[in-house]
Design a protein around this motif. Structure first.
Motif, PDB file in Angstrom:
ATOM      1  N   MET A 175       0.823  -1.207   0.000  1.00 31.73           N
ATOM      2  CA  MET A 175       0.000   0.000   0.000  1.00 31.73           C
ATOM      3  C   MET A 175       0.860   1.260   0.000  1.00 31.73           C
ATOM      4  O   MET A 175       0.513   2.264  -0.631  1.00 31.73           O
ATOM      5  N   GLY A 176       1.991   1.205   0.701  1.00 30.81           N
ATOM      6  CA  GLY A 176       2.860   2.378   0.745  1.00 30.81           C
ATOM      7  C   GLY A 176       3.511   2.682  -0.590  1.00 30.81           C
ATOM      8  O   GLY A 176       3.745   3.848  -0.928  1.00 30.81           O
ATOM      9  N   ILE A 177       3.795   1.643  -1.366  1.00 29.17           N
ATOM     10  CA  ILE A 177       4.488   1.846  -2.647  1.00 29.17           C
ATOM     11  C   ILE A 177       3.507   2.126  -3.775  1.00 29.17           C
ATOM     12  O   ILE A 177       3.719   3.024  -4.598  1.00 29.17           O
ATOM     13  N   THR A 178       2.412   1.373  -3.818  1.00 28.67           N
ATOM     14  CA  THR A 178       1.519   1.429  -4.977  1.00 28.67           C
ATOM     15  C   THR A 178       0.314   2.334  -4.785  1.00 28.67           C
ATOM     16  O   THR A 178      -0.395   2.606  -5.752  1.00 28.67           O
ATOM     17  N   ALA A 179       0.047   2.810  -3.578  1.00 29.35           N
ATOM     18  CA  ALA A 179      -1.152   3.621  -3.354  1.00 29.35           C
ATOM     19  C   ALA A 179      -1.070   4.933  -4.125  1.00 29.35           C
ATOM     20  O   ALA A 179       0.002   5.530  -4.258  1.00 29.35           O
ATOM     21  N   ASP A 180      -2.229   5.352  -4.652  1.00 34.68           N
ATOM     22  CA  ASP A 180      -2.307   6.601  -5.413  1.00 34.68           C
ATOM     23  C   ASP A 180      -2.322   7.771  -4.431  1.00 34.68           C
ATOM     24  O   ASP A 180      -3.370   8.234  -3.983  1.00 34.68           O
ATOM     25  N   MET A 206       5.345  -0.116   8.184  1.00 28.79           N
ATOM     26  CA  MET A 206       5.763  -0.236   6.787  1.00 28.79           C
ATOM     27  C   MET A 206       5.093   0.824   5.918  1.00 28.79           C
ATOM     28  O   MET A 206       5.753   1.472   5.105  1.00 28.79           O
ATOM     29  N   PHE A 207       3.806   1.020   6.084  1.00 24.91           N
ATOM     30  CA  PHE A 207       3.090   1.976   5.236  1.00 24.91           C
ATOM     31  C   PHE A 207       3.653   3.383   5.400  1.00 24.91           C
ATOM     32  O   PHE A 207       3.846   4.103   4.419  1.00 24.91           O
ATOM     33  N   TYR A 208       3.924   3.779   6.625  1.00 24.27           N
ATOM     34  CA  TYR A 208       4.386   5.144   6.875  1.00 24.27           C
ATOM     35  C   TYR A 208       5.783   5.360   6.299  1.00 24.27           C
ATOM     36  O   TYR A 208       6.063   6.412   5.724  1.00 24.27           O
ATOM     37  N   PHE A 209       6.628   4.378   6.410  1.00 29.43           N
ATOM     38  CA  PHE A 209       8.008   4.563   5.939  1.00 29.43           C
ATOM     39  C   PHE A 209       8.118   4.436   4.425  1.00 29.43           C
ATOM     40  O   PHE A 209       9.027   5.002   3.827  1.00 29.43           O
ATOM     41  N   PHE A 210       7.204   3.684   3.811  1.00 30.21           N
ATOM     42  CA  PHE A 210       7.277   3.547   2.353  1.00 30.21           C
ATOM     43  C   PHE A 210       6.410   4.573   1.640  1.00 30.21           C
ATOM     44  O   PHE A 210       6.481   4.686   0.422  1.00 30.21           O
ATOM     45  N   ASN A 211       5.580   5.310   2.360  1.00 28.96           N
ATOM     46  CA  ASN A 211       4.721   6.306   1.739  1.00 28.96           C
ATOM     47  C   ASN A 211       5.020   7.714   2.228  1.00 28.96           C
ATOM     48  O   ASN A 211       4.970   8.663   1.455  1.00 28.96           O
ATOM     49  N   ASP A 212       5.328   7.846   3.506  1.00 29.30           N
ATOM     50  CA  ASP A 212       5.674   9.118   4.121  1.00 29.30           C
ATOM     51  C   ASP A 212       4.595  10.178   3.900  1.00 29.30           C
ATOM     52  O   ASP A 212       4.805  11.191   3.241  1.00 29.30           O
ATOM     53  N   PRO A 213       3.395   9.984   4.460  1.00 29.66           N
ATOM     54  CA  PRO A 213       2.352  11.015   4.335  1.00 29.66           C
ATOM     55  C   PRO A 213       2.687  12.240   5.177  1.00 29.66           C
ATOM     56  O   PRO A 213       3.604  12.218   6.003  1.00 29.66           O
ATOM     57  N   ARG A 214       1.961  13.321   4.956  1.00 24.36           N
ATOM     58  CA  ARG A 214       2.234  14.555   5.698  1.00 24.36           C
ATOM     59  C   ARG A 214       1.754  14.484   7.145  1.00 24.36           C
ATOM     60  O   ARG A 214       2.300  15.135   8.010  1.00 24.36           O
ATOM     61  N   SER A 215       0.716  13.694   7.404  1.00 22.86           N
ATOM     62  CA  SER A 215       0.181  13.613   8.761  1.00 22.86           C
ATOM     63  C   SER A 215       1.147  12.876   9.678  1.00 22.86           C
ATOM     64  O   SER A 215       1.999  12.102   9.232  1.00 22.86           O
TER      65      SER A 215
END
Length: 1107
Positions: A889-894, A966-975
């Motif tokens: 989800m972190g890599i492929t999420a739009d 995993m999601f946070y480190f591979f996506n790094d959202p602003r929140s």
């Protein structure tokens, strides 16, 4: 007139002016080819970018106050029109606009256009106009207004251009009327934006970069804003034209990889820092992130994620390999203390030789009575009489004189034989009294050696328990001469009945019918099961053996019962004695992830009296373990389908032991010896006989026992097909009874097998081949003096009546709809009975006070926690799948800034909901059968539910951490991570409760399918069309509240130039910036509501299996 020197100077000056004018013309011609032609506009005050001729000081306070009022009008309009996305007006104003006397963009604007530039700033009416039509101001365009309309389109109406107020406009003009502003059109100052269709300018927000645009010859637009000028106007490019969402006005936003400390200054992001789009300052990269080069748009945390992934994998590996070792260490310590205590108990008892000798003397005196005890008295019969005499029952109640039966010859015993037996029994009783006195003397002496203070340490408790067990064992060895008369150390227990309440079950004309089909299972069964006796219930398959015991135990939900069941001679509900009734089901229902000893201890702790001391509890459990031969497997796991444990026969004995440790008064067992070898079966029967000697009423369903096991029973009941009684009486008399009917057991044939063949119709009557075995129930009823029902008395008449009734029913043929209606009525009636039984309350007459709500809650928590600790593989699988889902989800999420990450969070909701719901099904699904058994035995269902849910809170907290790691480190959202964790925690808590409902209400296969269907549909409803009814349905979905909380949490980090984008996204979705905690509360309320529904399902579903 001129001197030579003056003339020379004039000539040189003329040449310079001529050539200067020519070169200027050439430059102008070249520039004219690369820019649109200029109209006859008033000359500009200066050229943007040229150094000011004179430095400007501070902005006058009066002009700054006027500018501040414009900013106040802008923020007021945003707050009025978009209050749903403004949490704090003052805070958002401070983070969006730069208002300072030293602001560069203000001073530069004054330098180029003079102090009159402040008159070009939009008034309140123009600000209202802009934000009112902000959705259409770019396409299809702004609606006509006083200054800009199809009839009048001055140069100030062009994008990036502004004008001055008409001189006649006063400050007292109406605030809701757009003022006349067409004087002195000029390009918009850098740091400002001038919308198309308005003749004023507004300051660019922080995070925007608003320089003067550059004309692109290829596209014909002003870059980077992308607007085009009207060709006929021949005007040049100005500054920015619109402040809209990121998709509509991307050119205004400070590009990613750079940061803009002011709206006219852009700086490249330095190494070791990252700058997102619209950044006012660069952000320092965190530890282990990859931000080596310049122009880094976002920090790369994949290295941190991989490192954390490795750490988690190592931790799971250690837990997986070491969890069993930790439990084994604890068990070894406990076993060591137990073995030491047993050894010390044996050594201590070896000193009581005098007492042992007294036992031998008593036993020898009992054996040396050859002249008084006749050989004609069978040893089994003597045993039965002695036990009945001790338990307070007359032997005549079980050995009635035979009665004559019409047309049937029965064997009668001579009267002199009865008199002789009576005299012999009297002699035996005198010997028993002397033996009992010897036993009491020995036990009084043994009691005097006990410590006055109860043992409290583990070793002392085990020493006490094994001391008592060793005394019982030695007593049994010393009494081998009377081993068939009294059983080991149970003599004293027989005398005082162990303080247990005795239960005698009598049933008169008992019949049972299924409510759905009306089929009869039991037919006019009469008799009784007495305390101190072990009764075997035998018969062919389908004879209603298990149904009879279920009916006697009160487990007949969904059936209609006729007749009477008396408890100790009085009518009443057997449920009133639930706490002292043990029921061993046919299936071996035990906890596979617990050891043998742990299963027994759990059953003992929540069902034994609360006043029983811990040493006595240990004694009860250890005695049963030794009696059933479970000592060598006590620390072995029972085992599950995936992980093999003890054997099937050992599992069966554990199943029986779980009911023996509660010290019941009534013990019902459904085929406890099925699947056991002869040795194991004998151990079980010996344990049951010992319980019977303490006053327990034992009833056992049996299938073809060996003759040795058959003779260990006191009474036997034979049922024929249809639920008719063929025989109920002493085991010693059953052969005589059937011999009186003409059925003689052949040599070398097991009598129970022969009787079963007779009931099945396999064995014919030796002397009468035409003998009808269906008359055996009638023969028994006449023999006992019972009323014979019509269907047995006149079978032909009964058959004719049945035929006539069938004919009438055939004449009244029902339609299909009538059949469906009748079936529905039956189903509703059965459901109503189940509902009523769920809330039925009976008075407790057992006299036993078992642990209450909080005690059982703590007990079940300990048990469930231990079971979870023994399932590291399942936890590892769940966490690994969550880790992989977080990475994917972190890599492929739009994930884009234009939608505030809403699409990426949508996939997160689906992934988490689906994985968590499937994993949470195991909480109640794997223990559902165990719960039914424990609920039937009186466990507190609320304690059970809350304890399971409490232990599962560990997973509720850990699962969000695992996924987000995993999601946070591979996506790094602003929140923030904490905000994401709280929302994910609420989501997990909510879907876990929904999984509870599915696990309890449904069978495993449909529950798993539903756990996939529910999250997907709940999320698709949210992201689909929101018109009409679908909008209301979406509001009920948990995914709607989770997505809103995620988007709001992320939107809070979008400030400055992102304010319009934030408001646009939230307006499209109908969210409010202040509802984050409200959404969290809704998720937790959904979770609580789901748990309440699940608890109701636990109470109401499968109610007949919980009785």
């Amino acid at each position: 007139m001129f001197s030579p020197m003056g003339l020379r100077f004039m000539i040189i000056l003329g040449v310079v002016l001529i050539f200067g004018s020519s070169s200027s013309s050439v430059v102008k011609q070249v520039n004219a080819q690369n820019s649109p032609p200029k109209s006859d506009l008033p000359p500009q005050v200066g050229v943007f970018g040229d150094p000011p001729p004179d430095p400007i000081g501070l902005i006058p306070q009066s002009l700054l106050d006027k500018f501040r009022q414009s900013i106040e009008d802008i923020t007021t309009q945003i707050a009025n029109n978009y209050s749903f996305c403004i949490q704090d007006v003052n805070a958002d104003k401070e983070s969006t606009f730069d208002i300072d006397q030293k602001s560069d963009y203000l001073r530069n604007c004054v330098r180029t256009q003079g102090l009159s530039s402040f008159d070009r700033v939009c008034k309140k009416a123009e600000i209202i106009y802009y934000f009112k039509h902000i959705r259409t101001i770019k396409f299809p365009g702004p609606p006509p207004n006083f200054n800009c309309n199809p009839q009048s389109w001055p140069a100030a109406c062009e994008p990036g251009w502004s004008g001055l107020l008409d001189g006649n406009v006063s400050d007292s003009a109406p605030v809701d009327t757009i003022p006349l502003r067409v004087q002195d059109p000029q390009p918009c100052c850098p740091g400002f934006f001038c919308p198309r269709g308005l003749t004023c300018m507004m300051p660019c927000p922080l995070g925007a970069y608003c320089p003067t645009a550059t004309f692109n010859v290829t596209t014909g637009s002003c870059e980077p804003y992308g607007y085009q000028l009207t060709p006929q106007r021949n005007v040049s490019c100005g500054s920015a034209d619109l402040w809209l969402t990121f998709d509509q006005a991307e050119g205004m936003y400070c590009e990613a990889g750079s940061f803009c400390p002011s709206t006219t200054n852009k700086t490249v992001c330095s190494s070791g820092c990252y700058c997102r789009a619209g950044s006012e300052q660069e952000s320092k990269c965190s530890f282990l992130s990859q931000c080596d080069g310049e122009r880094t748009e976002s920090q790369n945390l994949k290295a941190s994620g991989i490192l954390l992934l490795v750490v988690i994998f190592v931790f799971l590996l250690v837990v997986y390999n070491c969890s069993d070792q930790l439990l084994h260490i604890r068990q070894r310590r406990k076993s060591k203390a137990r073995d030491t205590a047993a050894r010390e108990a044996r050594d201590q008892l070896s000193t009581h030789l005098t007492a042992a000798e007294r036992w031998r003397v008593a036993a020898m005196k009992a054996i040396k009575l050859p002249g008084d005890i006749s050989r004609t008295l069978s040893r089994k019969r003597t045993k039965s009489m002695v036990e009945n005499a001790v338990c307070g029952h007359s032997t005549k109640s079980h050995h009635k004189a035979t009665k004559s039966v019409p047309d049937v010859s029965l064997v009668k015993e001579p009267q002199d034989v009865e008199d002789q037996e009576f005299q012999l029994l009297k002699s035996v009783r005198s010997v028993d009294e002397e033996l009992a006195n010897t036993v009491k003397d020995y036990e009084v002496k043994s009691e005097s050696t006990k410590p006055t203070k109860l043992p409290h340490t583990r070793t002392q408790i085990y020493k006490y328990a094994y001391g008592q067990i060793e005394k019982e064992r030695q007593s049994s060895e010393q009494m081998k001469g009377l081993g068939d008369v009294v059983s080991s150390h149970g003599f004293r227990n027989m005398l005082d009945a162990s303080g247990r309440l005795r239960i005698e079950l009598s049933f008169v004309d008992l019949s049972l019918f299924l409510k759905g089909s009306g089929k009869r299972i039991l037919s006019h069964v009469s008799g009784k099961f007495s305390p101190c006796r072990v009764t075997a219930v035998m018969g062919p398959s389908g004879a209603g053996k298990t149904t009879l015991l279920n009916a006697l135990a009160g487990k007949y939900t969904g059936s209609r019962v006729e007749g009477q069941v008396l408890i100790n001679g009085k009518p009443g509900s057997i449920q009133s004695y639930q706490k002292i009734i043990g029921f061993v089901p046919q299936d071996d229902i035990v906890h596979g992830t617990l050891t043998v000893e742990e299963n027994l201890w759990f059953s003992a702790k929540y069902r034994l009296p609360v006043g029983l001391s811990k040493p006595d509890r240990v004694l009860v459990v250890e005695r049963i373990i030794n009696t059933l031969g479970l000592s060598h497997i006590r620390d072995s796991l029972v085992g599950t389908v995936e992980k093999r444990g003890i054997s099937g026969g050992q599992r069966k004995r554990v199943n029986v032991a779980m009911e023996l440790v509660i010290e019941p008064s009534l013990l019902i067992l459904d085929e406890p010896t099925s699947g056991l070898d002869s040795t194991s079966s004998r151990l079980v029967l010996q344990a049951l006989r010992r319980e019977a000697l303490t006053g327990v009423n034992v009833a056992v369903v049996l299938h073809q026992p060996s003759y040795g096991l058959f003779r260990m029973f006191d009474d036997v009941m034979f049922l024929a097909k249809g639920g008719w009684t063929v025989y109920l009486g002493s085991v010693d008399n059953v052969e005589e009874y059937f011999q009186g009917l003409g059925f003689h057991v052949p040599e070398r044939i097991n009598p129970p097998d022969y009787f079963m063949d007779v009931l099945e119709g396999v064995e014919k009557h030796p002397s009468d081949p035409n003998f009808d075995i269906t008359t055996l129930p009638m023969v028994w009823m006449r023999y006992k003096g019972y009323n014979v029902p019509v269907e047995l008395e006149n079978p032909l008449e009964s058959h004719q009546m049945e035929t006539t009734r069938s004919g009438r029913m055939a004449a009244l043929r029902k339609t299909f709809s009538q059949d469906v209606f009748d079936d529905l009525k039956v189903h509703l009636a059965m459901a109503w009975d189940s509902f009523e039984s769920s809330f039925a309350r009976v008075k407790d007459l057992s006299g036993r006070r078992t642990p209450g709500f909080f005690s059982q809650y703590r007990l079940i928590i300990k048990r469930v926690a231990k079971q979870r600790f023994r399932e590291p593989r399942l936890f590892a699988q769940d966490y690994i799948i969550l880790l992989l889902a977080g990475i994917c989800m972190g890599i492929t999420a739009d994930w884009t800034d234009s939608n505030l990450g809403a699409k990426g969070y949508t996939y997160t909701i689906i992934a988490i909901s689906l994985l968590v719901m499937i994993a949470s099904l195991r909480t109640f699904q794997m223990d559902k059968i165990n719960f039914w058994r424990e609920s039937a035995s009186g466990i507190n269902r609320l304690s059970f539910f809350l304890a399971k849910d409490t232990v599962d809170h560990f997973n509720t907290v850990i699962r969000p951490l695992v996924y987000l790691s995993m999601f946070y480190f591979f996506n790094d959202p602003r929140s923030d991570f904490s905000a994401n964790f709280m929302i994910t925690l609420g989501l997990v808590y909510c879907v876990t409760g929904i999984a509870y409902i599915l696990a309890i209400f449904m069978n495993p296969a449909p529950a798993q399918l539903s756990s996939v269907f529910v999250p997907v549909v709940a999320t698709l409803v949210v992201i689909g069309s929101r018109d009409g009814l679908m909008s209301k349905i979406a509001d009920l979905s948990f995914a709607e509240w989770a997505l809103e909380a995620y988007v709001i949490s992320n939107a809070e980090k979008y400030t400055g130039v992102w304010l319009i984008t934030r408001c646009g996204v939230m307006a499209n979705k109908g969210y409010r910036i202040g509802d984050k905690y409200y959404c969290l509360a809704v998720l937790f309320v959904y979770g609580v509501a789901a748990r309440i529904v699940a608890l109701a399902c636990l109470f109401l579903c499968n109610r007949k299996r919980q009785k």
